[in-house]
Design a protein around this motif. Structure first.
Motif, PDB file in Angstrom:
ATOM      1  N   GLU A 146       0.837  -1.197  -0.029  1.00 38.54           N
ATOM      2  CA  GLU A 146      -0.057   0.044   0.011  1.00 38.54           C
ATOM      3  C   GLU A 146       0.926   1.036  -0.009  1.00 38.54           C
ATOM      4  OE1 GLU A 146      -3.243   2.011   2.970  1.00 38.54           O
ATOM      5  OE2 GLU A 146      -1.050   1.998   3.317  1.00 38.54           O
ATOM      6  N   VAL A 157      -5.532   0.265  -5.641  1.00 36.44           N
ATOM      7  CA  VAL A 157      -5.506  -0.286  -4.348  1.00 36.44           C
ATOM      8  C   VAL A 157      -6.341  -1.321  -4.162  1.00 36.44           C
ATOM      9  CG1 VAL A 157      -6.513   1.254  -2.877  1.00 36.44           C
ATOM     10  CG2 VAL A 157      -4.785   0.060  -1.787  1.00 36.44           C
ATOM     11  N   ASP A 161      -3.789  -6.758  -1.897  1.00 34.41           N
ATOM     12  CA  ASP A 161      -2.481  -6.264  -1.813  1.00 34.41           C
ATOM     13  C   ASP A 161      -1.933  -6.455  -0.617  1.00 34.41           C
ATOM     14  OD1 ASP A 161      -2.512  -4.651  -4.086  1.00 34.41           O
ATOM     15  OD2 ASP A 161      -2.907  -2.737  -3.018  1.00 34.41           O
ATOM     16  N   MET A 224      -5.911   2.127   2.019  1.00 39.02           N
ATOM     17  CA  MET A 224      -6.796   0.825   2.193  1.00 39.02           C
ATOM     18  C   MET A 224      -8.070   0.976   2.289  1.00 39.02           C
ATOM     19  SD  MET A 224      -6.835  -2.558   1.792  1.00 39.02           S
ATOM     20  CE  MET A 224      -5.122  -3.105   1.731  1.00 39.02           C
ATOM     21  N   ASN A 244      -2.132   7.505  -0.517  1.00 38.84           N
ATOM     22  CA  ASN A 244      -2.791   6.675   0.424  1.00 38.84           C
ATOM     23  C   ASN A 244      -3.503   7.661   1.744  1.00 38.84           C
ATOM     24  OD1 ASN A 244      -0.174   7.167   1.458  1.00 38.84           O
ATOM     25  ND2 ASN A 244       0.065   5.203   2.039  1.00 38.84           N
TER      26      ASN A 244
END
Length: 336
Positions: A146, A157, A161, A224, A244
């Motif tokens: 990530e 994503v 992952d 995430m 992210n």
């Protein structure tokens, strides 16, 4: 340098002309090397690590979920506000906490570390401890997928992952069969969720609130929670930010009018404190999620890559789509 090169060529030539000796037999305890993809780069691990250090909660939980507690000599990046799953607490209690925030090279070296599992902004940072710096001290490392958005382009994503990370760690520690078995449980839960979410038409707009007063830290396109929201039948409010865990702004929160708010619970204030802050913020009073008080809470370890992502996504889907009968079946997180 030229003399050395010529000498090497001469030695090779003489060897080619002379008698061929049989290759040395492999040591009976020799372990073949493995190569895995790390941030898009094939990376070789010729030796099985024996003295590992993990950084942050989700990463440490991955390691313990794979049954690799006996390979750890310590952990870092888990302050009191980031709670590890109760199933893993006994294993963690037996290990030294090497640092609360950030990695320290001297501490890692003094612990005899031969492997570090971290990520960019999960212990690794430019100007501080990096995989390159560790390599110069004979310490191998693996980078959380990530977090690779900080050093390499990514297309998306995915919940998978974290599956890939766990399989790669299993390969590096020569326990692929066990890693595959553990990941298969998570993959089965995700497959069930996808069947149960098939055909969803309304996808609520969701604002992920991690922290921040003047500017909110949130999940961008490569966090995430974005993958979790996608699987739970929702759209991430800040999908337009190609990172992210970036900072957003309150003006966009108001304009984009989220129908739900996901609160990431860790540190201070608590999740309830964050909820009160959002409820009292004057400019948010007209936002749909605030008016209808639609909040969903996930812990830090549930919101970052780790073995808890799938079960949390199931809970999220059940909250966002109560009309569907969503299976919520968290895996056993104890040592396999």
């Amino acid at each position: 340098m030229r003399v050395t090169a010529l000498a090497l060529l001469l030695a090779l030539a003489l060897g080619a002309c002379g008698p061929r000796s049989a290759p040395a037999p492999a040591h009976p305890n020799a372990v073949p090397g493995v190569t895995v993809n790390v941030c898009g780069v094939p990376t070789a691990y010729p030796k099985e690590p024996k003295r590992a250090v993990t950084y942050d909660v989700g990463i440490t939980e991955m390691f313990l979920f794979l049954g690799l507690a006996d390979r750890l000599v310590g952990y870092a990046g888990i302050p009191d506000g980031k709670e590890i799953a109760p199933e893993f607490a006994p294993a963690l209690a037996r290990l030294p906490k090497l640092s609360t925030q950030g990695m320290n090279l001297e501490t890692l070296v003094n612990a005899g570390t031969d492997f570090v599992f971290g990520g960019w902004s999960y212990g690794f940072r430019q100007g501080g401890v990096t995989p390159e710096l560790l390599a110069r001290h004979g310490i191998a490392s693996y980078v959380l997928t990530e977090s690779c958005i900080h050093v390499a382009a990514r297309s998306e994503v995915r919940l998978e992952d974290a599956f890939d990370d766990m399989r790669h760690i299993g390969a590096i520690f020569r326990s692929s069969a066990q890693a595959d078995q553990q990941v298969a449980v998570l993959a089965q839960g995700l497959a069930t969720l996808r069947r149960e979410m098939a055909g969803v038409t309304h996808r609520p707009r969701v604002f992920v609130y991690d922290s921040g007063d003047k500017l909110p830290t949130t999940s961008g396109r490569y966090g995430m929670p974005r993958a979790m929201l996608h699987e739970a039948g929702a759209d991430n409010l800040f999908d337009d930010i190609a990172s992210n865990w970036p900072q957003g702004n309150w003006e966009d929160v108001v304009t984009r009018d989220p129908e739900w708010i996901v609160i990431v619970d860790y540190g201070h204030p608590s999740a309830e404190g964050k909820r009160h802050f959002l409820m009292r913020k004057p400019e948010l009073a007209g936002v749909s999620a605030i008016r209808h008080q639609r909040f969903f809470v996930m812990t830090y370890a549930e919101a970052t890559p780790g073995p808890r992502n799938v079960a949390t996504t199931q809970r999220l889907a059940a909250a966002l789509h109560p009309e569907r009968r969503i299976t919520v079946d968290p895996p056993a997180l104890g040592t396999p």
